[in-house]
Scaffold this active site. Structure first.
Site, PDB file in Angstrom:
ATOM      1  N   GLU A   1     -56.399 109.125 159.016  1.00  0.00           N
ATOM      2  CA  GLU A   1     -55.393 108.894 160.052  1.00  0.00           C
ATOM      3  C   GLU A   1     -55.097 110.117 160.909  1.00  0.00           C
ATOM      4  OE1 GLU A   1     -53.943 105.973 160.797  1.00  0.00           O
ATOM      5  OE2 GLU A   1     -55.203 105.017 159.299  1.00  0.00           O
TER       6      GLU A   1
ATOM      7  N   SER B   1     -16.993  69.233 116.379  1.00  0.00           N
ATOM      8  CA  SER B   1     -16.430  69.915 115.205  1.00  0.00           C
ATOM      9  C   SER B   1     -16.492  71.433 115.292  1.00  0.00           C
ATOM     10  CB  SER B   1     -17.149  69.444 113.936  1.00  0.00           C
ATOM     11  OG  SER B   1     -16.876  68.076 113.701  1.00  0.00           O
TER      12      SER B   1
END
Length: 843
Positions: A86, A464
């Protein structure tokens, strides 16, 4: 000389014009140039990540995948690859590259095309953060001036770090850290030379030239990067030639999820979105560390899945999912195509039946495997008729399968077996009773098919599981574990519900006066109702509210003694934790800490602790303001002496019942699992959760089963001092019953049959989870707190006993509540048991 002067003047004039043009361009764009100093504090869009307490990645949210890396953490070879490709003179220029600009200008003049941008990395940073990608002269001018300003504001390393972290590299990967993960499933330091070259070649054409979408074009680009590295002498000829021969190994890797826990990740996501807003939560790079323990979470998920499969399969086989052919078999390629249209699901694999023998079948899976499924993997599949009826046990594979059918298979850990997608739902949640930290949470069988979190969102009748809280109220009012309560039919009905409500036992058996411990352990309904009548409706409701149940969800009638109130599993496990920690109601939590993108902790948990504040010595009290607060806390809450903990910043859970009451109820809940009596003398009895004793095999566990009318909801909640867990099983449709199963002649000797209930439906999931969760941990002995005494009682009357045989046993009491009379001296009267009427006792 005349021509020379003219040339000099012309050049000087051109230079002045150029300077003037540059100055004019600068002042023209100056108002539009942003402040590049913002790059010093730039916040890259980074996804939200959610972790377990031990650092396992649970989930990731956000459009852009980015893993920020610092310049020092980037391998030098990768930096060389990027710069050689680059901007080879990056460390030499001051933001713009005159040579590159000249080259681009020559191409423009000779071809008329803007084919080369001549942009340095600094210019690309300027464009990426402040400008668009349109190819215009004014944008280029702005880019140049911005690049120069950036070079003055930031170091080269800072500029390159921004570039490496911000560049789009295809497949939603932003930055080289994310690209390494997306394409190779690696961190930067694990990349090979050809992999680094591949990533370095992506910025120019991230979508068109990435190695997944276009491997040929990506390979050419990689090889060009390698040639540039060779040209710049950053690799050797040997490295270059070896890298050229490397195959393209890139494939898509999702976020590196190491712990799949979608329900808790969704809770964490919701938490941060509510706190910061959606955009900030998804892009701010926050990391949420939850309280989830990765091992316990996996144990919970497996236990829930196994339990749901077990329930579903004992109720019968519902048949094939599709018929792929009837006469002419499909060719392999066509068969693969058809099977791949159905995705694997929670360990289930789609497969086609290609042949059947007497007691086995051959199947072809969507993965292209041919599997032989033996009889042990088929014999369970008797026909499903309804949730209450199943067909006869099959004797051959042909009674179950037909060639050409598409079915599901799963590997149960030992062998492949025929399976199906369960239609029942379940939830499991486990937390630390000492501080409320949620250790494991599974909100359903499959998050893929239902995001409904049953742990936090589903309010179901408790059945229960309510009874320990009813008995807690009675003990605090004066009952003991040896109090006799009449286990006889209730004749004087509660009419506040509009109709005569006469609760019955399940099974419908009655034994007369029975000790409280046994009544809770065997979940005797009429004893629970009578106990609530002793406390009174108001006290019972107030007690439930103290444990964290919502008053609005509690009906004002006697049905609450059997669990008619609606609750979430999270509320239930929190309430049961109170027994495990000595009477404190901790606040459940799941967020341990939140970090921002820089690793700074912005929020940390401050859990409620199940203990009293640490008190200083008397000499410190005058000078320490915390001492005064702690003393006021102790007096206001009237808390008992329990181990102290915490400090000035700590938060303390409210003590809602005494430590002595918590101990007594826990002891009774241990009998739910271990039972009592003497089996060799014929007096032994089981609690409703006796299966837990056989599976978990620990003496420091306690728990309670729960079943509602018509078995629409089943529960098991239990704990040891370090871990409390609740399991719920039922249908999302409240009207559907869990049903019952008949004995399966092909099943195991210890198979579950008859009516579904808490012990048989939810219990096995709890048993498996707690067995694995507590494996390798030392059993915690039960130590009675101060104020508890133990005396020998007669098991039939609950009074003192001089005998030491099977008719007596030691029992715990709060000091002062122990019986004063001996059984041989007892005179039968109404005060030795609680009853509605004297006549009713023996009916």
């Amino acid at each position: 000389m005349k021509w020379f002067k003219r040339i000099v003047i012309a050049l000087f004039s051109l230079a002045l014009l150029a300077i003037g043009a540059i100055a004019g361009a600068y002042f023209y764009v100056l108002p539009d140039l942003p402040d590049v100093n913002t790059l010093k504090t730039v916040k890259l869009q980074t996804p939200l990540r959610i972790y377990s307490d031990d650092g396992k990645l649970i989930s990731q949210f956000g459009e852009k995948r980015r893993i920020p890396v610092s310049f020092q953490d980037v391998p030098p070879t990768l930096i060389d690859a990027v710069l050689d490709t680059e901007d080879a003179r990056f460390f030499e220029h001051h933001g713009i590259d005159p040579i590159g600009i000249t080259r681009a200008a020559i191409i423009l003049l000779t071809t008329g095309k803007k084919s080369q941008g001549a942009s340095t990395i600094t210019q690309q940073v300027a464009r990426g953060f402040f400008l668009s990608r349109e190819k215009t002269y004014i944008r280029k001018i702005k880019e140049i001036f911005l690049a120069i300003k950036i070079e003055k504001a930031l170091s080269k390393e800072q500029i390159l770090e921004l570039y490496l972290n911000r560049s789009f590299l295809g497949n939603r990967a932003y930055g080289i850290g994310a690209a390494a993960q997306v394409y190779y499933g690696k961190t930067l330091d694990e990349l090979t030379l050809p992999e680094m070259a591949m990533i370095a070649g992506l910025p120019q054409a991230p979508s068109a030239a990435n190695p997944i979408r276009n491997p040929s074009r990506a390979t050419n680009r990689r090889n060009w990067v390698l040639s540039r590295m060779l040209e710049k002498k950053n690799i050797t000829q040997t490295q270059y030639e070896e890298a050229l021969q490397a195959p393209v190994s890139a494939r898509y890797h999702g976020a590196e999820i190491t712990l799949y826990a979608p329900y808790i990740s969704e809770m964490a996501r919701d938490y941060l979105v509510d706190k910061l807003g959606e955009e900030e939560a998804y892009t701010g790079g926050y990391n949420i560390y939850t309280s989830i323990d990765s091992k316990l979470q996996k144990d919970a998920q497996q236990a829930l899945r196994n339990n749901v499969y077990s329930y579903d399969e004992r109720h019968g086989y519902r048949g094939a999912t599709d018929v792929l052919w009837t006469d002419t078999p499909l060719e392999t390629s066509s068969l693969m195509t058809r099977l791949k249209q159905t995705k694997a699901f929670q360990g289930l694999v789609p497969a086609a039946v290609i042949s059947i023998d007497d007691q086995n079948a051959t199947l072809f899976t969507s993965a292209g495997e041919t599997l032989q499924v033996e009889w042990q993997g088929l014999k369970w599949a008797r026909k499903f008729i309804t949730n209450k009826r199943q067909g006869k046990a099959p004797k051959t594979a042909a009674e179950i399968l037909t060639v050409g059918e598409q079915v599901w298979l799963r590997n149960n850990g030992d062998f492949w077996q025929l399976s199906q997608i369960p239609i029942v739902s379940s939830a499991i949640v486990s937390l630390d009773p000492q501080n409320g930290a949620i250790q494991a949470l599974v909100g359903g069988f499959s998050f893929h098919t239902s995001q409904y979190n049953r742990v936090t969102q589903a309010k179901r009748q408790l059945g229960s599981n309510i009874k320990p809280f009813i008995y807690t109220a009675a003990i605090e009012k004066g009952y003991t574990l040896s109090t006799l309560i009449n286990n006889a039919p209730i004749n004087n009905a509660d009419t506040r519900q509009g109709t005569a409500w006469r609760p019955k036992n399940s099974p419908d058996r009655y034994t007369g006066p029975t000790r409280l411990r046994m009544g809770l352990a065997q979940s005797i309904n009429v004893m629970s109702v009578r106990t609530m009548r002793y406390t009174g409706l108001n006290m019972a409701i107030d007690t439930l509210v103290k444990f964290g149940f919502e008053r609005d969800d509690i009906p004002r009638n006697e049905s609450i003694a059997l669990g008619s109130n609606s609750v979430t599993p999270l509320q239930v496990v929190t309430a049961f934790s109170t027994f495990a920690n000595g009477g404190y109601k901790v606040e459940p939590y799941f967020v341990e800490r939140i970090e921002d993108s820089y690793g700074t902790v912005i929020e940390t948990s401050n859990p409620t602790l199940a203990c009293t504040p640490t008190l200083p010595t008397p000499t410190e009290k005058n000078d320490d303001p915390f001492a005064a607060m702690a003393e006021e806390f102790r007096q206001a809450e009237q808390i008992s002496d329990v181990p102290a903990c915490g400090g000035p910043e700590a938060r303390y859970a409210k003590q809602v019942i005494s430590e002595q009451t918590a101990f007594l109820v826990t002891e009774a809940l241990k009998s739910v699992i271990w039972g009592g009596g003497n089996w060799s003398k014929g007096t032994g009895w089981n609690g409703t959760a006796w299966r837990a004793a056989r599976v978990v095999k620990r003496r420091d566990i306690a728990g309670k089963t729960g079943t509602t009318n018509e078995s629409r909801d089943t529960w098991f909640s239990g704990f040891n001092p370090k871990l409390a867990t609740t399991v719920w099983v039922g249908f999302d449709d409240h009207s559907k019953e869990l049903g019952r199963t008949s004995w399966n002649a092909n099943g195991a000797k210890d198979q579950i049959s008859a009516a579904e209930a808490g012990a048989k439906t939810a219990g096995p999931g709890w048993n498996e989870f707690m067995k694995n969760a507590l494996a390798g941990t030392a059993q915690i002995p039960s130590t009675p707190p101060e104020g508890i005494v133990s005396v020998r009682i007669d098991l039939a009357t609950g009074k003192l006993s001089r005998k030491t045989d099977y008719t007596s046993s030691f029992e715990y009491f709060v000091s002062g509540t122990e019986p004063k009379e001996f059984a041989t001296e007892a005179i039968e009267s109404n005060d030795i048991f609680i009853d509605d009427s004297a006549e009713e006792l023996f009916q």
